[in-house]
Scaffold this motif. Structure first.
Motif, PDB file in Angstrom:
ATOM      1  N   PRO A 166      67.788  -2.101  98.483  1.00 62.36           N
ATOM      2  CA  PRO A 166      67.096  -2.083  97.395  1.00 62.36           C
ATOM      3  C   PRO A 166      67.558  -1.195  96.353  1.00 62.36           C
ATOM      4  O   PRO A 166      67.620  -1.613  94.943  1.00 62.36           O
ATOM      5  CB  PRO A 166      65.696  -1.692  97.543  1.00 62.36           C
ATOM      6  N   ALA A 167      68.055  -0.067  96.534  1.00 65.61           N
ATOM      7  CA  ALA A 167      68.436   0.810  95.600  1.00 65.61           C
ATOM      8  C   ALA A 167      69.741   0.491  94.850  1.00 65.61           C
ATOM      9  O   ALA A 167      70.216   0.931  93.652  1.00 65.61           O
ATOM     10  CB  ALA A 167      68.970   2.124  96.249  1.00 65.61           C
ATOM     11  N   THR A 168      70.439  -0.699  95.115  1.00 63.02           N
ATOM     12  CA  THR A 168      71.703  -0.956  94.523  1.00 63.02           C
ATOM     13  C   THR A 168      71.227  -2.116  93.521  1.00 63.02           C
ATOM     14  O   THR A 168      72.051  -2.573  92.616  1.00 63.02           O
ATOM     15  CB  THR A 168      72.711  -1.753  95.466  1.00 63.02           C
ATOM     16  N   PHE A 169      70.145  -2.559  93.463  1.00 62.03           N
ATOM     17  CA  PHE A 169      69.622  -3.790  92.474  1.00 62.03           C
ATOM     18  C   PHE A 169      70.493  -4.984  92.535  1.00 62.03           C
ATOM     19  O   PHE A 169      71.321  -5.536  91.586  1.00 62.03           O
ATOM     20  CB  PHE A 169      69.579  -3.164  91.001  1.00 62.03           C
TER      21      PHE A 169
ATOM     22  N   PHE B  91      64.927   2.370 101.839  1.00 57.88           N
ATOM     23  CA  PHE B  91      64.887   3.193 100.392  1.00 57.88           C
ATOM     24  C   PHE B  91      65.159   2.480  99.291  1.00 57.88           C
ATOM     25  O   PHE B  91      66.265   1.839  99.209  1.00 57.88           O
ATOM     26  CB  PHE B  91      66.257   4.407 101.065  1.00 57.88           C
ATOM     27  N   GLY B  92      64.269   2.737  98.482  1.00 54.37           N
ATOM     28  CA  GLY B  92      64.379   1.984  97.234  1.00 54.37           C
ATOM     29  C   GLY B  92      64.430   3.202  96.047  1.00 54.37           C
ATOM     30  O   GLY B  92      64.758   4.315  96.319  1.00 54.37           O
ATOM     31  N   THR B  93      64.283   2.900  94.668  1.00 56.52           N
ATOM     32  CA  THR B  93      63.969   3.805  93.699  1.00 56.52           C
ATOM     33  C   THR B  93      62.615   3.883  93.070  1.00 56.52           C
ATOM     34  O   THR B  93      62.891   4.135  91.929  1.00 56.52           O
ATOM     35  CB  THR B  93      65.324   3.127  92.673  1.00 56.52           C
ATOM     36  N   SER B  94      61.897   3.711  93.829  1.00 60.55           N
ATOM     37  CA  SER B  94      60.402   4.092  93.354  1.00 60.55           C
ATOM     38  C   SER B  94      60.309   5.503  92.979  1.00 60.55           C
ATOM     39  O   SER B  94      61.173   6.339  93.499  1.00 60.55           O
ATOM     40  CB  SER B  94      59.483   3.506  94.513  1.00 60.55           C
ATOM     41  N   PHE B  95      59.260   5.805  92.246  1.00 64.01           N
ATOM     42  CA  PHE B  95      59.034   7.159  91.693  1.00 64.01           C
ATOM     43  C   PHE B  95      58.618   8.141  93.281  1.00 64.01           C
ATOM     44  O   PHE B  95      59.056   9.118  93.271  1.00 64.01           O
ATOM     45  CB  PHE B  95      57.850   7.323  90.952  1.00 64.01           C
ATOM     46  N   GLU B  96      57.969   7.349  94.097  1.00 67.39           N
ATOM     47  CA  GLU B  96      57.552   8.134  95.329  1.00 67.39           C
ATOM     48  C   GLU B  96      58.752   8.393  96.056  1.00 67.39           C
ATOM     49  O   GLU B  96      58.812   9.586  96.759  1.00 67.39           O
ATOM     50  CB  GLU B  96      56.507   7.394  95.942  1.00 67.39           C
ATOM     51  N   GLN B  97      59.795   7.750  96.107  1.00 72.52           N
ATOM     52  CA  GLN B  97      60.788   7.833  97.234  1.00 72.52           C
ATOM     53  C   GLN B  97      61.953   8.844  96.310  1.00 72.52           C
ATOM     54  O   GLN B  97      62.674   9.448  96.849  1.00 72.52           O
ATOM     55  CB  GLN B  97      61.486   6.647  97.554  1.00 72.52           C
TER      56      GLN B  97
END
Length: 219
Positions: free
Chosen positions: A7-10, A45-51
């Protein structure tokens, strides 16, 4: 696994996170972490504010997409710009909040302005007191504007707003339905609260009351 599964790579558009993922894989492998564990971690692992606060945090709650990030040097803004260029096909306009600390070289500050002019349709330059670092008030924003204008940016695309909270508010109020707003900021937690709690009406055309915007004049 493919980049589409991370997810973090869009879906691979965030090239810097493809590189970061490869580095994470290499380090984990060197510590004998099982491949299945590495794969599962990357998939979750994504790019959410929480993570990952301040790293490509996305909010879609106001009829337009907002991304909160931290890109305060030319290379960082170039990398972010590549992602924006991939994403912009799905949006009407791009609005960018850009800043750089005052202890950078004049050429670096001008380059930030030039890069911003190539990425965003509408640019808001901010300048906070804690960013001045020995420069006179207005000097940083002036150099950013100079760099943008020298790169061919039309003056009407540029706004200068201080401080950060006000600049964020202007960006959000400028946004129309289906715009992409990119905020490169310092106080990530405060800005995230401001973004998620924004209650301003999205203008159908035009923008906010111009009394809220201080335009920089040449010279």
């Amino acid at each position: 696994m493919s980049v589409d599964e991370i997810p973090a790579t869009f879906e691979g558009s965030a090239e810097f996170n493809v590189a970061n993922s490869l580095a994470a894989v290499a380090m984990a492998h060197c510590y004998d972490v099982p491949a299945a564990t590495i794969r599962a971690a990357l998939a979750e692992f994504g790019t959410s504010f929480e993570q990952s606060p301040g790293r490509l945090n996305v909010f879609d709650g106001h009829g337009f997409r907002t991304i909160v990030d931290y890109a305060h040097n030319p290379e960082g803004l170039k990398a972010l710009g590549k992602l924006v260029s991939h994403m912009r096909r799905g949006y009407q306009r791009t609005i960018g909040l850009v800043a750089i600390p005052g202890d950078r070289r004049d050429c670096d500050i001008r380059e930030m302005g030039a890069i911003a002019s190539r990425i965003f349709d509408v640019i808001v330059f901010k300048e906070d007191e804690q960013e001045l670092r020995g420069r006179a008030p207005g000097a940083i924003a002036g150099l950013l504007r100079e760099g943008a204008l020298n790169a061919g940016c039309a003056p009407g695309r540029i706004h200068a707003v201080c401080p950060e909270k006000e600049a964020v508010d202007v960006c959000l109020r400028l946004a129309r339905e289906n715009d992409l707003v990119v905020l490169t900021v310092d106080d990530v937690e405060a800005v995230w609260r401001q973004v998620t709690g924004f209650g301003g009406a999205t203008p159908s055309r035009g923008g906010p009351d111009q009394t809220h915007i201080r335009h920089l004049r040449a010279g």
